[in-house]
Design a protein around this motif. Structure first.
Motif, PDB file in Angstrom:
ATOM      1  N   UNK B 473       0.838  -1.202   0.000  1.00  0.00           N
ATOM      2  CA  UNK B 473       0.000   0.000   0.000  1.00  0.00           C
ATOM      3  C   UNK B 473       0.870   1.248   0.000  1.00  0.00           C
ATOM      4  N   UNK B 474       0.230   2.355  -0.299  1.00  0.00           N
ATOM      5  CA  UNK B 474       0.887   3.661  -0.229  1.00  0.00           C
ATOM      6  C   UNK B 474       0.343   4.353   1.014  1.00  0.00           C
ATOM      7  N   UNK B 475       1.166   4.443   2.026  1.00  0.00           N
ATOM      8  CA  UNK B 475       0.736   5.101   3.253  1.00  0.00           C
ATOM      9  C   UNK B 475       1.483   6.423   3.372  1.00  0.00           C
ATOM     10  N   UNK B 476       0.760   7.504   3.085  1.00  0.00           N
ATOM     11  CA  UNK B 476       1.347   8.841   3.172  1.00  0.00           C
ATOM     12  C   UNK B 476       2.644   8.954   2.372  1.00  0.00           C
ATOM     13  N   UNK B 477       2.608   8.417   1.157  1.00  0.00           N
ATOM     14  CA  UNK B 477       3.757   8.587   0.275  1.00  0.00           C
ATOM     15  C   UNK B 477       4.917   7.653   0.530  1.00  0.00           C
ATOM     16  N   UNK B 478       4.712   6.593   1.309  1.00  0.00           N
ATOM     17  CA  UNK B 478       5.750   5.559   1.450  1.00  0.00           C
ATOM     18  C   UNK B 478       5.117   4.189   1.271  1.00  0.00           C
ATOM     19  N   UNK B 480       4.104   0.585   2.111  1.00  0.00           N
ATOM     20  CA  UNK B 480       3.799  -0.045   3.389  1.00  0.00           C
ATOM     21  C   UNK B 480       3.127  -1.380   3.096  1.00  0.00           C
ATOM     22  N   UNK B 481       3.480  -2.418   3.858  1.00  0.00           N
ATOM     23  CA  UNK B 481       3.018  -3.767   3.529  1.00  0.00           C
ATOM     24  C   UNK B 481       2.181  -4.354   4.659  1.00  0.00           C
ATOM     25  N   UNK B 502       0.889  -2.249   9.221  1.00  0.00           N
ATOM     26  CA  UNK B 502       1.769  -2.762   8.182  1.00  0.00           C
ATOM     27  C   UNK B 502       3.244  -2.486   8.473  1.00  0.00           C
ATOM     28  N   UNK B 503       4.073  -2.936   7.538  1.00  0.00           N
ATOM     29  CA  UNK B 503       5.518  -2.820   7.701  1.00  0.00           C
ATOM     30  C   UNK B 503       6.123  -2.054   6.534  1.00  0.00           C
TER      31      UNK B 503
END
Ligand code: SF4
Lengths: 99, 556
Positions: B473-478, B480-481, B502-503
Motif C-alpha cells: 500500500x501507499x501510506x502517506x507517500x511511502x 507499506x506492507x 503494516x511494515x
C-alpha cells in the motif's frame, strides 16, 4: 487562503513507445525529468496542461505530478514518480540504462 | 489439444487485420486515444508505467511446444527477451512498441493464439486446474468444458459490454487447484448419487477490494446443462449488475446485495427459458472437442533409472520430493518446473528457458505444457525413467529450483515495477524473501507454505488466500506492507486475517521471518504444517512475534 501550490511537472507516456516523458519549457517532450519545466504557479500549470493535452497524437495520459527543484533540475516527490524516472527495480531495463 | 477449425482461424486473422488498421489510424491521428483505448484493450494491449504491456491468453493454461517456442520468439524479436507468466495462466510482455503489436498478434495467430478478451468488461480467459488430464484425483479432464466455454464466450454478442470483467475457473478434481471459490463462476466437477459426473456451480467469489468466498448456487449441474446454466448466470448479472459504481459491479456484490436465494431463483427461471434453445449442438461440439483431448499414448517401462538417480543424487532427490506430483498412470509423474529461482522475478522466463521447456515437453512430455496460476510451468506427463534427463536439462537452463510449494515459491503480481494501478512494489519483496530463506536454509524444514503478494488492493497476487499474504500500500507517500495470515485458496477457501499495522519496505522480510520462526516454535511436529498450526493456535503467537519484539526494542 488557498493552500500553497506544490510545484509540478507535466508528464505522460509517449504514444509510440509507451515510454515516460515530461514536458519542457520550450514545448518538447523529454525522456529525462531534469529537462522538464518545473511549474510553480497554478494558473500557469493549468495552461501548460491544456497545451500538453492538445498534443494527443504524440503522448497519452497527460497529468501533473508533484516535483521539486534539485541541483540538476526537477526531481520527483512521490515514489511512483521516482520509479517512472528509472524503470523497474528487478531488471536494468528502461530509463536507468537508456537515458 | 484443441486445434483451431477454419472458423477460429478466420476469426482470429480478421481481428488481427482490424487491429492493424486501428493502430495505423491511431498513429496517423485519425483516432483519438479515447477512441483507441477500448479497441486496444479488446486486444489485450495496456499502457503501463514504463511502456505498453501485451497480455496474451493461454486458454486454460495449456500450450504445445510450438506455441511455447513462438512465445520465446516474440519475447526476443519484439520485447526484452523474456515473458511474465501471470496468476491467470496468461503471459504478459512488458515492453512492446505500439507499431509492433499487430505483427506480434499475427505471430500469435500463426500458432493459434491471441490476446482477445484478456482485458475489458468481458468474459476473460477461462482458467483450469494446471494438472488437468494428468492428476490422480481427477474425475474428468476439465479442459474440453473450458474450451467449450471459451468458444461460447469469445465474441458472444450479449456479453461484450458486461458491468465488469467476468472470470470463470474450472476443475475436474475434488481437490481444487484452480481457486474456483475466488472466481465469478467456479465449476468443480463432482459425481451425483448415480455416479454421473457434473458440476458444483459456485458463484460470486472474488478477491480484490471486497474479498468473498464463492457460494454454491447449484450443488449438482448435469454436464449437458452447463452452457445454458452459465449463460443464465451471466445474463441475470448482466441486467442486475451495478453499472453505476465500478467497485460494486462484480457479481460477488450482486449476489451479496440480492442474496443467494434471489439470484438462484432468477438464474433458474432464466435457465428454464434458455435450456430449450440449446438443442444439443453444444453437446455435439463438446464431443468433438473431447476427442481432441484424448489421453496421450502412455508407455509401460521400468522406473529403475529414477530410483537409481534418487539414491545417487541428493539434489535430484530433493527436487523430485518437491517438484513432482502424482500422475494417474503408473510410472508417470507430473513435473512442476519452478519459475521461482531464489532472488529471481516470480513467473519470468527467458526465451531460452521457454525453448528448453518446449524441447523437454516434446522429447519427454507427450508435447504438453501448462502454466499454473502459481506462475510455474508444468510438464504434465513425464515417465519417471526420463526424469533424470529432464532434471539435468532443467538444471542447465537454471530451471531446477527445488522449491515448489515452499516459502520461496511465491506468487507476486507485477506491482509498481510495471503496473499502472499499483500502490507499491511486489516483485522485489518476493525476491528478498526468497533470497533470505535460501540463506537461512530453512525452507525445506518449514515445509508447505504459500506466500502471495499483491501490489494493490486489486489482489492479482491472491494475497487474501496466501498462508501468508502481503499487500503493498501507499501510506502517506511511502510503501507499506500489510500482512494477512491463514488464507487458503483450496476448496475450503478462507480469506486471511490481518495481523495489524503494516511494515515498511525494508521491514517486511524481517516480519515474514519472525512469523515463520514463530511457527517453528509452536508446531507440534514437523508434520503439522503452517496452516494447520495457525488454525490450531490462532493469530496470537504470530502477532506477538510481529509486534511485541518491536515494543521491547523501543522500551530498551
Ligand atoms: S494487484 Fe494491483 S499492482 Fe498487482 S497487478 Fe493487480 S492491479 Fe497491478
Amino acid at each position: 487562503m488557498s493552500r500553497r501550490f506544490t510545484p509540478k511537472v507535466i508528464t505522460a507516456n509517449a504514444l509510440l513507445e509507451g515510454d515516460v516523458v515530461w514536458q519542457t519549457a520550450d514545448d518538447r517532450w523529454t525522456r529525462d525529468i531534469r529537462e522538464a519545466e518545473l511549474i510553480e504557479d497554478e494558473a500557469h500549470a493549468d495552461i501548460r496542461l491544456l497545451d500538453a493535452s492538445a498534443q494527443r497524437n504524440v503522448v497519452v495520459g497527460v497529468y501533473l505530478a508533484d516535483a521539486k527543484a534539485g541541483a540538476e533540475g526537477p526531481e520527483p516527490v512521490h515514489f511512483r514518480e521516482a520509479f517512472r524516472t528509472r524503470g523497474p527495480s528487478n531488471y536494468a531495463h528502461g530509463k536507468q540504462v537508456e537515458v | 489439444m484443441y486445434k483451431y477449425n477454419d472458423f477460429d482461424e478466420a476469426f482470429v486473422r480478421e481481428r488481427v487485420e482490424q487491429f492493424r488498421g486501428q493502430v495505423a489510424r491511431r498513429i496517423d491521428g485519425s483516432l483519438t486515444e479515447d477512441e483507441f483505448r477500448p479497441l486496444r484493450l479488446m486486444n489485450g494491449l495496456y499502457l503501463q508505467l514504463h511502456a505498453y504491456m501485451l497480455r496474451v491468453a493461454i486458454p486454460y493454461g495449456t500450450l504445445n511446444p510450438s506455441q511455447m517456442r513462438q512465445l520465446a520468439y516474440i519475447a526476443e524479436r519484439w520485447d526484452k527477451g523474456y515473458g511474465h507468466f501471470t496468476t491467470r495462466q496468461n503471459i504478459q510482455y512488458n515492453w512492446p512498441k505500439l507499431e509492433d503489436v499487430p505483427d506480434i498478434l499475427s505471430a500469435l495467430a500463426d500458432v493459434e493464439m491471441h490476446a482477445i478478451q484478456t482485458s475489458g468488461n468481458t468474459i476473460r480467459n477461462v482458467t483450469a486446474d494446471h494438472f488437468a488430464g494428468a492428476a490422480a484425483d481427477e474425475i474428468e479432464d476439465p479442459r474440453p468444458v473450458a474450451e467449450l466455454l471459451r468458444q461460447w464466450s469469445t465474441d458472444h454478442p450479449e456479453f461484450q459490454f458486461l458491468p465488469r470483467k467476468f472470470k470463470i475457473a474450472v476443475t475436474g478434481s475434488p481437490n481444487d487447484r484452480a481457486v474456483t471459490r475466488a472466481h465469478d463462476i467456479g465449476l468443480r466437477m463432482v459425481r451425483n448419487d448415480a455416479g454421473e459426473p457434473g458440476f458444483e456451480v459456485i458463484v460470486g467469489g472474488g478477491l480484490g477490494r471486497t474479498p468473498m468466498v464463492g457460494k454454491v448456487i447449484r450443488g449438482f449441474l448435469p454436464k449437458a446443462d452447463l452452457l445454458p446454466y452459465v449463460e443464465a448466470v451471466v445474463s441475470v448479472w448482466n441486467l442486475l449488475g451495478r453499472r453505476d459504481n465500478k467497485y460494486k459491479a462484480r457479481i460477488k456484490i450482486t449476489v451479496h446485495e440480492h442474496g443467494l436465494e434471489e439470484i438462484q431463483r432468477l438464474v433458474e427461471d432464466r435457465f428454464a427459458e434458455l435450456r430449450p434453445a440449446f438443442g444439443g449442438v453444444d453437446q455435439d461440439l463438446l464431443t468433438q472437442i473431447e476427442a481432441q483431448f484424448a489421453q496421450p499414448h502412455y508407455v509401460a517401462k521400468s522406473t529403475a533409472a529414477f530410483d537409481a538417480a534418487r539414491a545417487a543424487n541428493p539434489a535430484f532427490r530433493s527436487w523430485s520430493d518437491t517438484n513432482l506430483a502424482q500422475h494417474r498412470t503408473d510410472g508417470y509423474a507430473i513435473v512442476t518446473v519452478s519459475i521461482k529461482k531464489h532472488g529471481a522475478t516470480p513467473g519470468d522466463a527467458t526465451a531460452d528457458q521457454m525453448r528448453v521447456m518446449a524441447d523437454l515437453a516434446e522429447t519427454y512430455g507427450h508435447g504438453e505444457l501448462r502454466i499454473s496460476h502459481e506462475q510455474n510451468v508444468i510438464l504434465p506427463h513425464v515417465h519417471k525413467s526420463d526424469l533424470p534427463a529432464v532434471y539435468q536439462a532443467l538444471r542447465a537452463a537454471d530451471l531446477a529450483t527445488a522449491n515448489v510449494g515452499l516459502i520461496s515459491d511465491i506468487i507476486a503480481c507485477p506491482g509498481m515495477d510495471y503496473c499502472a494501478l499499483a500502490t507499491a512494489r511486489s516483485i522485489p519483496v518476493a525476491q528478498e524473501i526468497a533470497t533470505r530463506f535460501d540463506e537461512l536454509k530453512l525452507e525445506h524444514e518449514v515445509g508447505p507454505l504459500k506466500i502471495k503478494i499483491s501490489g494493490c488492493i486489486n489482489a492479482c497476487g491472491h494475497h487474501h488466500v496466501g498462508h501468508i499474504g502481503i499487500l503493498g500500500l501507499d501510506r502517506a507517500g511511502v510503501e507499506n506492507y500489510q500482512i494477512t495470515l491463514g488464507g487458503d485458496g483450496t476448496e475450503d477457501m478462507v480469506v486471511g486475517d490481518k495481523t495489524g499495522p503494516g511494515f515498511a519496505y525494508d521491514e517486511i522480510t524481517g516480519a515474514v521471518e519472525r512469523i515463520v520462526l514463530a511457527y517453528l516454535e509452536v508446531r507440534t511436529s514437523a508434520e503439522e504444517t503452517f496452516l494447520q498450526a495457525y488454525r490450531r493456535v490462532g493469530i496470537g503467537p504470530f502477532k506477538a512475534a510481529l509486534y511485541e519484539q518491536g515494543e521491547e526494542a523501543d522500551a530498551a
